[in-house]
Design a protein around this motif. Structure first.
Motif, PDB file in Angstrom:
ATOM      1  N   ILE A 140     -37.483  -7.367 -34.921  1.00 50.05           N
ATOM      2  CA  ILE A 140     -37.665  -8.817 -35.014  1.00 50.05           C
ATOM      3  C   ILE A 140     -37.270  -9.419 -33.672  1.00 50.05           C
ATOM      4  O   ILE A 140     -36.178  -9.144 -33.162  1.00 50.05           O
ATOM      5  N   SER A 141     -38.166 -10.212 -33.077  1.00 58.62           N
ATOM      6  CA  SER A 141     -37.852 -10.912 -31.830  1.00 58.62           C
ATOM      7  C   SER A 141     -37.747 -12.398 -32.131  1.00 58.62           C
ATOM      8  O   SER A 141     -38.582 -12.957 -32.845  1.00 58.62           O
ATOM      9  N   LEU A 142     -36.709 -13.032 -31.599  1.00 59.13           N
ATOM     10  CA  LEU A 142     -36.442 -14.440 -31.869  1.00 59.13           C
ATOM     11  C   LEU A 142     -36.283 -15.211 -30.565  1.00 59.13           C
ATOM     12  O   LEU A 142     -35.701 -14.709 -29.604  1.00 59.13           O
ATOM     13  N   ALA A 143     -36.776 -16.445 -30.558  1.00 58.96           N
ATOM     14  CA  ALA A 143     -36.637 -17.328 -29.401  1.00 58.96           C
ATOM     15  C   ALA A 143     -35.746 -18.511 -29.793  1.00 58.96           C
ATOM     16  O   ALA A 143     -36.026 -19.206 -30.778  1.00 58.96           O
ATOM     17  N   TYR A 144     -34.679 -18.689 -29.023  1.00 61.87           N
ATOM     18  CA  TYR A 144     -33.731 -19.773 -29.256  1.00 61.87           C
ATOM     19  C   TYR A 144     -33.691 -20.693 -28.036  1.00 61.87           C
ATOM     20  O   TYR A 144     -33.810 -20.228 -26.902  1.00 61.87           O
TER      21      TYR A 144
ATOM     22  N   ILE B 243     -44.298 -20.419 -26.948  1.00 58.24           N
ATOM     23  CA  ILE B 243     -43.326 -19.518 -27.552  1.00 58.24           C
ATOM     24  C   ILE B 243     -44.008 -18.214 -28.000  1.00 58.24           C
ATOM     25  O   ILE B 243     -43.469 -17.127 -27.817  1.00 58.24           O
ATOM     26  N   GLY B 244     -45.195 -18.315 -28.578  1.00 57.08           N
ATOM     27  CA  GLY B 244     -45.917 -17.117 -29.028  1.00 57.08           C
ATOM     28  C   GLY B 244     -46.235 -16.181 -27.873  1.00 57.08           C
ATOM     29  O   GLY B 244     -46.092 -14.960 -27.992  1.00 57.08           O
TER      30      GLY B 244
ATOM     31  N   SER C  24     -45.969 -10.152 -38.255  1.00 56.29           N
ATOM     32  CA  SER C  24     -45.991 -11.580 -38.571  1.00 56.29           C
ATOM     33  C   SER C  24     -45.331 -12.387 -37.470  1.00 56.29           C
ATOM     34  O   SER C  24     -44.615 -11.849 -36.624  1.00 56.29           O
ATOM     35  N   ALA C  25     -45.578 -13.681 -37.531  1.00 54.81           N
ATOM     36  CA  ALA C  25     -44.953 -14.617 -36.596  1.00 54.81           C
ATOM     37  C   ALA C  25     -44.763 -15.948 -37.291  1.00 54.81           C
ATOM     38  O   ALA C  25     -45.509 -16.285 -38.220  1.00 54.81           O
TER      39      ALA C  25
END
Length: 186
Positions: free
Chosen positions: A84-88, A125-126, A110-111
């Motif tokens: 899982i990759s997350l952007a904060y 972001i994508g 998924s995204a």
């Protein structure tokens, strides 16, 4: 199906990245903190924030994510079968992506982005998440990443055409595959 060959060097992967994407990724890289949820850093708060965001996106389409599915995702992360990759940005989760990993290749699953990011057309972001995930999956010794199918029937839908175009911008090669399906309701 769209496949990215992760056996290529990082330089070749970057070269194959659509030219217009490079500046979008670099712009977000300056603003956004990237977190990969893996078994060694499965922070409870980050995982819960991702699940809450993903559930909120599913709810927009009148769908839900049940507790059994959530447990399976968490188990997949612990077993190194899901990344899982997350952007904060300033401790606020903006979006994330999930990838399934098997012994042959990784596949995009998924995204989800916050509704605010969805309306901010100047944000990428994508682009940022997918590029950084490609590099991370390469570092995890995956040989390929499957970005999904590109069946002819899907190309009639403008939204799906745009998604396919987006994914092709990451240097993906189109590989013809055959799918067979049977309607079990017949």
């Amino acid at each position: 199906t769209l496949f990215v060959n992760l056996k290529n060097s990082k330089d070749v992967l970057r070269k194959n990245l659509r030219k217009s994407y490079k500046s979008l990724v670099n712009k977000e890289k300056k603003k956004v903190k990237l977190i990969f949820l893996e078994d060694k850093n499965l922070e409870k708060s980050c995982f819960e924030k991702w699940i809450d965001l993903y559930k909120s996106v599913l709810n927009r389409g009148n769908k839900d994510l049940n507790n059994d599915a959530i447990k399976l995702v968490k188990q997949g992360v612990v077993e190194k079968k899901i990344l899982i990759s997350l952007a904060y940005e300033e401790n606020i989760l903006l979006g994330g992506m999930t990838f399934n990993i098997n012994k042959f290749y990784a596949s995009y699953s998924s995204a989800a982005n916050t509704s605010e990011i969805e309306t901010q057309k100047y944000r990428s972001i994508g682009h940022f998440l997918l590029w950084e995930s490609i590099i991370k999956l390469k570092e995890l010794n995956n040989n390929f990443i499957d970005l999904g199918e590109t069946s002819l029937e899907n190309t009639k839908n403008d939204k799906l055409k745009n998604i396919i175009r987006f994914k092709k911008g990451f240097g993906a090669d189109e590989i013809n595959t055959e799918y067979f399906e049977k309607d079990l309701n017949e």
